[in-house]
Design a protein around this motif. Structure first.
Motif, PDB file in Angstrom:
ATOM      1  N   PRO A   1       0.817  -1.575   0.059  1.00  0.00           N
ATOM      2  CA  PRO A   1       0.166   0.124   0.081  1.00  0.00           C
ATOM      3  C   PRO A   1       0.775   1.233   0.194  1.00  0.00           C
ATOM      4  CG  PRO A   1      -0.786  -1.423   1.573  1.00  0.00           C
ATOM      5  CD  PRO A   1       0.464  -1.985   1.133  1.00  0.00           C
ATOM      6  N   VAL A   2       2.144   1.238   0.228  1.00  0.00           N
ATOM      7  CA  VAL A   2       2.965   2.433   0.369  1.00  0.00           C
ATOM      8  C   VAL A   2       3.314   3.010  -0.912  1.00  0.00           C
ATOM      9  CG1 VAL A   2       5.171   3.229   0.968  1.00  0.00           C
ATOM     10  CG2 VAL A   2       4.089   1.601   2.611  1.00  0.00           C
ATOM     11  N   ILE A   3       3.136   2.127  -1.874  1.00  0.00           N
ATOM     12  CA  ILE A   3       3.277   2.602  -3.079  1.00  0.00           C
ATOM     13  C   ILE A   3       2.208   3.290  -3.851  1.00  0.00           C
ATOM     14  CG2 ILE A   3       3.366   1.548  -5.785  1.00  0.00           C
ATOM     15  CD1 ILE A   3       4.678  -0.977  -4.707  1.00  0.00           C
ATOM     16  N   PHE A   4       1.033   2.818  -3.480  1.00  0.00           N
ATOM     17  CA  PHE A   4      -0.273   3.628  -3.626  1.00  0.00           C
ATOM     18  C   PHE A   4      -0.215   5.332  -2.848  1.00  0.00           C
ATOM     19  CE2 PHE A   4      -1.492  -0.462  -4.834  1.00  0.00           C
ATOM     20  CZ  PHE A   4      -2.132  -0.311  -6.058  1.00  0.00           C
ATOM     21  N   ARG A   5       0.254   4.984  -1.625  1.00  0.00           N
ATOM     22  CA  ARG A   5      -0.048   6.256  -0.559  1.00  0.00           C
ATOM     23  C   ARG A   5       1.204   7.242  -1.421  1.00  0.00           C
ATOM     24  NH1 ARG A   5       0.248   2.162   4.148  1.00  0.00           N
ATOM     25  NH2 ARG A   5      -2.004   2.098   4.588  1.00  0.00           N
ATOM     26  N   ILE A   6       2.097   6.781  -1.843  1.00  0.00           N
ATOM     27  CA  ILE A   6       3.504   7.913  -2.261  1.00  0.00           C
ATOM     28  C   ILE A   6       2.796   8.315  -3.499  1.00  0.00           C
ATOM     29  CG2 ILE A   6       5.620   8.193  -3.124  1.00  0.00           C
ATOM     30  CD1 ILE A   6       6.616   5.985  -1.035  1.00  0.00           C
ATOM     31  N   THR A   7       2.458   7.540  -4.495  1.00  0.00           N
ATOM     32  CA  THR A   7       1.733   7.872  -5.859  1.00  0.00           C
ATOM     33  C   THR A   7       0.714   8.796  -5.751  1.00  0.00           C
ATOM     34  OG1 THR A   7       2.444   5.765  -6.679  1.00  0.00           O
ATOM     35  CG2 THR A   7       1.240   7.310  -8.033  1.00  0.00           C
ATOM     36  N   LEU A   8      -0.405   8.625  -4.963  1.00  0.00           N
ATOM     37  CA  LEU A   8      -1.308   9.691  -4.721  1.00  0.00           C
ATOM     38  C   LEU A   8      -1.028  10.799  -4.062  1.00  0.00           C
ATOM     39  CD1 LEU A   8      -4.247   7.167  -3.746  1.00  0.00           C
ATOM     40  CD2 LEU A   8      -3.825   8.105  -5.970  1.00  0.00           C
ATOM     41  N   ALA A   9      -0.108  10.851  -3.231  1.00  0.00           N
ATOM     42  CA  ALA A   9       0.607  12.098  -2.559  1.00  0.00           C
ATOM     43  C   ALA A   9       1.050  12.997  -3.755  1.00  0.00           C
ATOM     44  CB  ALA A   9       1.636  11.638  -1.591  1.00  0.00           C
TER      45      ALA A   9
ATOM     46  N   ILE B   1      -5.439  15.276  -8.625  1.00  0.00           N
ATOM     47  CA  ILE B   1      -5.944  14.165  -9.172  1.00  0.00           C
ATOM     48  C   ILE B   1      -5.929  13.217  -7.968  1.00  0.00           C
ATOM     49  CG2 ILE B   1      -5.847  12.515 -10.988  1.00  0.00           C
ATOM     50  CD1 ILE B   1      -4.905  14.184 -12.820  1.00  0.00           C
ATOM     51  N   GLY B   2      -4.896  13.086  -7.357  1.00  0.00           N
ATOM     52  CA  GLY B   2      -4.836  12.135  -6.275  1.00  0.00           C
ATOM     53  C   GLY B   2      -5.957  12.385  -5.070  1.00  0.00           C
ATOM     54  N   LEU B   3      -6.052  13.701  -4.788  1.00  0.00           N
ATOM     55  CA  LEU B   3      -7.087  14.165  -3.909  1.00  0.00           C
ATOM     56  C   LEU B   3      -8.527  13.718  -4.380  1.00  0.00           C
ATOM     57  CD1 LEU B   3      -5.911  17.518  -2.410  1.00  0.00           C
ATOM     58  CD2 LEU B   3      -5.846  15.381  -1.117  1.00  0.00           C
ATOM     59  N   ILE B   4      -8.784  13.959  -5.569  1.00  0.00           N
ATOM     60  CA  ILE B   4      -9.934  13.800  -6.357  1.00  0.00           C
ATOM     61  C   ILE B   4     -10.374  12.140  -6.243  1.00  0.00           C
ATOM     62  CG2 ILE B   4     -11.275  13.958  -8.527  1.00  0.00           C
ATOM     63  CD1 ILE B   4      -9.955  16.520  -9.202  1.00  0.00           C
ATOM     64  N   PHE B   5      -9.464  11.363  -6.780  1.00  0.00           N
ATOM     65  CA  PHE B   5      -9.490   9.926  -6.623  1.00  0.00           C
ATOM     66  C   PHE B   5      -9.697   9.468  -5.130  1.00  0.00           C
ATOM     67  CE2 PHE B   5      -7.826   5.832  -5.963  1.00  0.00           C
ATOM     68  CZ  PHE B   5      -8.375   5.157  -7.141  1.00  0.00           C
ATOM     69  N   TYR B   6      -9.021   9.830  -4.289  1.00  0.00           N
ATOM     70  CA  TYR B   6      -8.985   9.413  -3.105  1.00  0.00           C
ATOM     71  C   TYR B   6     -10.371   9.686  -2.228  1.00  0.00           C
ATOM     72  CZ  TYR B   6      -7.141   7.778   1.590  1.00  0.00           C
ATOM     73  OH  TYR B   6      -6.934   6.792   2.662  1.00  0.00           O
ATOM     74  N   GLY B   7     -10.712  10.982  -2.444  1.00  0.00           N
ATOM     75  CA  GLY B   7     -11.925  11.481  -1.926  1.00  0.00           C
ATOM     76  C   GLY B   7     -13.025  10.761  -2.423  1.00  0.00           C
TER      77      GLY B   7
ATOM     78  N   VAL C   1     -15.398  14.487   1.584  1.00  0.00           N
ATOM     79  CA  VAL C   1     -15.880  15.436   0.712  1.00  0.00           C
ATOM     80  C   VAL C   1     -14.990  16.673   0.866  1.00  0.00           C
ATOM     81  CG1 VAL C   1     -17.678  17.142   1.156  1.00  0.00           C
ATOM     82  CG2 VAL C   1     -18.360  14.990   1.437  1.00  0.00           C
ATOM     83  N   LEU C   2     -14.083  16.869   1.760  1.00  0.00           N
ATOM     84  CA  LEU C   2     -13.218  18.200   1.637  1.00  0.00           C
ATOM     85  C   LEU C   2     -12.225  17.634   1.041  1.00  0.00           C
ATOM     86  CD1 LEU C   2     -12.293  20.503   3.184  1.00  0.00           C
ATOM     87  CD2 LEU C   2     -11.106  19.215   5.063  1.00  0.00           C
ATOM     88  N   PHE C   3     -11.585  16.321   0.779  1.00  0.00           N
ATOM     89  CA  PHE C   3     -10.585  16.215   0.063  1.00  0.00           C
ATOM     90  C   PHE C   3     -11.167  15.964  -1.484  1.00  0.00           C
ATOM     91  CE2 PHE C   3      -7.394  12.954   2.159  1.00  0.00           C
ATOM     92  CZ  PHE C   3      -7.262  13.592   3.149  1.00  0.00           C
ATOM     93  N   ALA C   4     -12.347  15.910  -1.649  1.00  0.00           N
ATOM     94  CA  ALA C   4     -12.695  15.711  -3.313  1.00  0.00           C
ATOM     95  C   ALA C   4     -13.014  17.404  -3.622  1.00  0.00           C
ATOM     96  CB  ALA C   4     -14.265  15.274  -3.128  1.00  0.00           C
TER      97      ALA C   4
END
Length: 452
Positions: free
Chosen positions: A58-66, A74-80, A112-115
């Motif tokens: 999961p660290v790979i996804f956390r770093i990439t989304l950051a 785009i990372g905040l939109i996808f995560y939210g 919602v705030l992330f999105a």
């Protein structure tokens, strides 16, 4: 012993009751729907769920989304949105359903705030093609790595075990347990249809004799003296609890007021695009606050979410408006009387401008250049009768009028461009050359010759 016999009698398949061979256990299905992971979550369990789904750290996804969050949002939109729409592995209800029904907690508000923050960052990066291209390429690389990691561990089918399972006899199964009382002894055997009451049987299954006492007693009653018309009071259903009241209408009105106020306060001092962005940003903020308030006072329907998405789209469109489009419609006329008074450029934000060059005299071997820019409106250039005019006209959306065109022949189209040279009329002594560069965002560009 052959391989087929060894596969049939080996330790793999277990012998079932009655000497039958049981089917080998099937591998666990790893192609289930994507769910968030509650046990290994840091925020919403999205990256942990992606790691489990794709068999990756999961660290790979956390770093990439950051990285994607910092480079375009785009990372905040996808995560939210994943936090809102994807439930946990032990739940069936996602966050968006709780949001629309008013049952909102801190985690849902954070999603919602992330999105919303991601959408804001993405709108500010629309003009930066390099950052957006990097974000898209990184997203595709992450998706490809996840797909490859998920497919690399899928075992292929074993043909020997599959044949052994196909040749095995079917397993004996116990008879199904009765879920209700049998009907063969309860149905009355009546040919003329006059029997009313019990079944007429005093025997039946041992596990159901006690349940038919009323029917057995009913058999001994005289049908003629038995009371048939028994009044029963209608059953009253308990009143259903009323759900939380909807506040979507109030949120919509407040968003309209906030949008109008934000646009009105910036209308005089800023261009049209900036003013619209301020009003739409205020309206989008009201929608976000309304969703948060709905957790305590009521609920918002799907209409509020749709209006918020539409507002975000309008905000993106307003960000693409040219900055030279003003908010006040002005009428301006420029009338230089000599070549020395001609400015290199004439700018007009919004309105109608007239550039009258009929009074200038260009030497026969000279060239004069000028430029006119209009954001929204109309520019009319009057050129001298004896000059050669070299035109370069660009109109984003609108029409171009040149000498010889009819006034009523208006052809509005996007992305119009013309490069043409206008020679002086026959019989007129030729003078110098006039280079004109006309730029109109939306409107009309017109060039005409002076009468004399």
């Amino acid at each position: 012993m052959t391989d087929h016999q060894h596969a049939t009698t080996g330790p793999g398949p277990a012998s079932g009751p009655g000497g039958a061979t049981a089917s080998p256990p099937e591998p666990a299905d790893e192609s289930g729907p994507f769910r968030r992971d509650r046990r290994h979550q840091l925020l919403g369990g999205v990256c942990a769920g992606l790691g489990r789904q794709c068999d990756m750290d999961p660290v790979i996804f956390r770093i990439t989304l950051a990285v994607l969050s910092a480079t375009g949002g785009i990372g905040l939109i996808f995560y939210g949105f994943a936090w809102l729409f994807v439930p946990y592995e032990d739940e069936e209800e996602n966050g968006i359903r709780r949001l629309l029904t008013g049952r909102v907690d801190g985690h849902t508000l954070t999603a919602v705030l992330f999105a919303l923050v991601g959408c804001g960052v993405f709108l500010t990066m629309l003009s930066n093609d390099g950052v957006l291209s990097f974000a898209v390429i990184l997203s595709l690389l992450l998706a490809g790595a996840g797909y490859w990691s998920r497919r690399r561990g899928v075992p292929g089918p074993d043909p020997i075990a599959a044949q052994a399972v196909a040749d095995a006899p079917p397993e004996p199964q116990a008879p199904p347990a009765p879920s209700a009382f049998p009907s063969w002894w309860r149905d009355p055997i009546v040919k003329d249809g006059t029997h009313v009451g019990g079944t007429g049987y005093l025997w039946g299954p041992l596990d159901a004799r006690d349940t038919d006492i009323a029917a057995a007693v009913d058999i001994g009653l005289d049908p003629r003296t038995r009371t048939r018309d028994t009044a029963y009071a209608p059953l009253r259903r308990p009143p259903e609890p009323r759900g939380p009241r909807g506040i979507g209408g109030r949120i919509f009105l407040l968003a309209l007021l906030a949008g109008g106020l934000g646009t009105g306060l910036t209308w005089e001092q800023h261009p049209l695009g900036t003013s619209l962005q301020a009003g739409l940003a205020c309206a989008l903020a009201v929608f976000g606050i309304g969703v948060a308030v709905s957790a305590f006072l009521g609920r918002t329907g799907a209409g509020s979410i749709v209006l918020a998405v539409v507002t975000a789209g309008l905000l993106a469109g307003s960000a693409a408006l040219p900055k030279d489009i003003g908010t006040d419609w002005t009428r301006t006329t420029w009338e230089p009387t000599s070549v020395a008074q001609i400015r290199p450029a004439y700018d007009l934000g919004t309105g109608e401008g007239v550039l009258d060059l009929s009074a200038i005299r260009v030497p026969a071997d000279g060239t004069v250049s000028t430029r006119a820019d209009v954001g929204l409106g109309r520019i009319h250039v009057i050129v001298p009768r004896d000059v050669t005019v070299r035109l370069s006209i660009d109109v984003g959306v609108g029409d171009i009028q040149l000498p010889g065109d009819r006034k009523k022949d208006v052809d509005v189209a996007p992305g119009k461009h013309k490069e043409v040279t206008l020679e002086p009329p026959a019989g007129v002594e030729e003078a110098g050359t006039l280079d004109l560069d006309l730029q109109v965002g939306a409107g009309q560009a017109e060039v005409s010759r002076a009468a004399s």
